[in-house]
Design a protein around this motif. Structure first.
Motif, mmCIF file in Angstrom:
data_model
loop_
_atom_site.group_PDB
_atom_site.id
_atom_site.type_symbol
_atom_site.label_atom_id
_atom_site.label_comp_id
_atom_site.label_asym_id
_atom_site.label_seq_id
_atom_site.Cartn_x
_atom_site.Cartn_y
_atom_site.Cartn_z
ATOM 1 N N TRP A 250 42.620 95.147 36.005
ATOM 2 C CA TRP A 250 42.797 96.490 35.465
ATOM 3 C C TRP A 250 43.848 96.452 34.349
ATOM 4 N N HIS A 251 43.772 97.399 33.430
ATOM 5 C CA HIS A 251 44.665 97.434 32.282
ATOM 6 C C HIS A 251 45.988 98.112 32.655
ATOM 7 N N LEU A 252 47.075 97.346 32.565
ATOM 8 C CA LEU A 252 48.379 97.896 32.906
ATOM 9 C C LEU A 252 48.849 98.887 31.844
ATOM 10 N N VAL A 253 49.351 100.007 32.300
ATOM 11 C CA VAL A 253 49.948 101.009 31.417
ATOM 12 C C VAL A 253 51.349 100.529 31.046
ATOM 13 N N GLU A 254 51.723 100.694 29.784
ATOM 14 C CA GLU A 254 53.076 100.314 29.370
ATOM 15 C C GLU A 254 54.120 101.085 30.177
ATOM 16 N N PRO A 255 55.188 100.415 30.594
ATOM 17 C CA PRO A 255 55.655 99.083 30.213
ATOM 18 C C PRO A 255 55.225 97.959 31.149
ATOM 19 N N GLY A 256 54.152 98.127 31.911
ATOM 20 C CA GLY A 256 53.679 97.074 32.797
ATOM 21 C C GLY A 256 54.319 97.142 34.170
ATOM 22 N N ASN A 261 63.351 101.505 37.841
ATOM 23 C CA ASN A 261 64.185 102.284 36.927
ATOM 24 C C ASN A 261 63.638 102.278 35.505
ATOM 25 N N ARG A 262 62.892 101.229 35.150
ATOM 26 C CA ARG A 262 62.449 101.058 33.768
ATOM 27 C C ARG A 262 61.045 101.611 33.519
ATOM 28 N N TRP A 263 60.403 102.132 34.578
ATOM 29 C CA TRP A 263 59.050 102.655 34.372
ATOM 30 C C TRP A 263 59.140 104.116 33.944
ATOM 31 N N ARG A 264 58.999 104.330 32.631
ATOM 32 C CA ARG A 264 59.002 105.670 32.041
ATOM 33 C C ARG A 264 60.116 106.562 32.607
ATOM 34 N N PRO A 265 61.373 106.109 32.474
ATOM 35 C CA PRO A 265 62.488 106.897 33.032
ATOM 36 C C PRO A 265 62.649 108.233 32.326
ATOM 37 N N LEU A 266 63.171 109.189 33.051
ATOM 38 C CA LEU A 266 63.492 110.490 32.476
ATOM 39 C C LEU A 266 64.911 110.449 31.913
ATOM 40 N N ASN A 284 66.455 94.850 40.490
ATOM 41 C CA ASN A 284 65.499 93.749 40.570
ATOM 42 C C ASN A 284 64.857 93.586 41.945
ATOM 43 N N LEU A 285 65.195 94.467 42.887
ATOM 44 C CA LEU A 285 64.707 94.309 44.251
ATOM 45 C C LEU A 285 63.419 95.072 44.538
ATOM 46 N N ILE A 286 62.976 95.903 43.614
ATOM 47 C CA ILE A 286 61.718 96.631 43.802
ATOM 48 C C ILE A 286 61.119 96.922 42.426
ATOM 49 N N VAL A 287 59.833 96.624 42.291
ATOM 50 C CA VAL A 287 59.157 96.814 41.001
ATOM 51 C C VAL A 287 57.891 97.624 41.214
ATOM 52 N N GLY A 288 57.311 98.079 40.123
ATOM 53 C CA GLY A 288 56.080 98.850 40.233
ATOM 54 C C GLY A 288 55.393 98.983 38.897
ATOM 55 N N GLY A 289 54.184 99.536 38.944
ATOM 56 C CA GLY A 289 53.430 99.745 37.730
ATOM 57 C C GLY A 289 52.222 100.612 37.984
#
Length: 294
Positions: A250-256, A261-266, A284-289
């Motif tokens: 599947w195509h990852l939405v930016e920023p991947g 904290n770095r996924w489209r922060p407010l 660095n202990l939890i990521v997502g996309g």
């Protein structure tokens, strides 16, 4: 298992309160109730609080992981509804209701969005049914992620979801509660394969940092995993590569796939749901996309 006197939070389920809830083992911690405790909820037993406090004592800051995960799911939901116009949501491992649930945020942009919550905790079912008693676009079902076909069949049987049209599949903080032997990659693949083009997948997952680049973070992850496995018998910290694999082609939405904290922060001064930012020590202990099916 002996019966026990239901505490007030179980009785608050109102008309959805059912006798079988009295057979829940209050001495065994539940993922959903531990998570509720971390988020400041009131629906938990002493065993849940003991587990949550133990993990916090092992690696201070674990509470922030739960709060950061919740904020990420809220931002992802808002993006899917407001920017992609998704009107169907399947949230597996939804947990106990709290402020800023998926259906509430989706309805901000798509008032008739339909949401099906799935969880295997009977208390989640009781509270969800009570909360949603008058809601015609949202349901909570008791089922288990380890039975993906059953989940899909039952969700579609409600009449709320049409799997021939785009669906947002929400797997927020749930795949890391599957062991390798339960084949989380295969489960994610079967769920992806059942969805129509244009569907979206949201995943957040405990991450095992690169020990060469982030030795202190890697040690924190190791200690947390040991604590979770000791007390909850679940909770796996996996590599970024393994986590990216859950999205398939599947195509990852930016920023991947990135630290939450770095996924489209407010903006820092934002007061809307999803604005919470974890302290840097947890980053660095939890990521997502989020990804879109081509």
């Amino acid at each position: 298992m002996p019966r026990f006197k239901p505490p007030p939070f179980m009785k608050r389920a109102g008309d959805a309160y059912t006798p079988e809830l009295t057979w829940i083992d209050p001495d065994k911690a539940s993922i959903a109730r531990v998570y509720s405790y971390y988020l400041g909820g009131k629906d938990h037993f002493a065993a849940d609080r003991e587990m949550a406090n133990y993990a916090e004592s092992v690696v201070p800051g674990v509470t922030a992981l739960a709060m950061g995960n919740r904020a990420f799911v809220q931002r992802a939901t808002r993006y899917l509804a407001a920017e992609r116009g998704i009107g169907q949501f399947l949230d597996i491992g939804s947990g106990l209701p709290t402020d800023g649930n998926v259906h509430e945020i989706a309805h901000e942009s798509v008032p008739d969005a339909r949401v099906v919550y799935i969880d295997n905790d009977p208390i989640v079912l009781a509270h969800g049914r009570a909360l949603l008693a008058d809601n015609r676009t949202t349901l909570v079902l008791r089922n288990d992620l380890t039975r993906p076909q059953d989940v899909l069949t039952e969700a579609e049987r409600t009449g709320l979801l049409d799997l021939d049209r785009p669906v947002a599949l929400m797997l927020g903080g749930i795949l890391h509660h599957l062991s390798d032997s339960q084949d989380p990659d295969g489960i994610a693949r079967r769920l992806r394969d059942a969805l129509a083009p244009g569907s979206c997948l949201v995943v957040s997952h405990f991450c095992e940092p690169d020990s060469a680049r982030f030795p202190e973070d890697a040690e924190r992850a190791r200690r947390l995993q040991a604590a979770f496995l000791e007390r909850l018998k679940t909770g796996m910290w996996r590599s970024p590569e393994q986590i990216r694999g859950y999205f398939g082609d599947w195509h990852l939405v930016e920023p991947g796939v990135v630290p939450l904290n770095r996924w489209r922060p407010l903006p820092p001064d934002a007061k809307s749901l999803g604005s919470y930012t974890m302290p840097p020590r947890n980053e660095n202990l939890i990521v997502g996309g989020v990804a879109v099916k081509p």
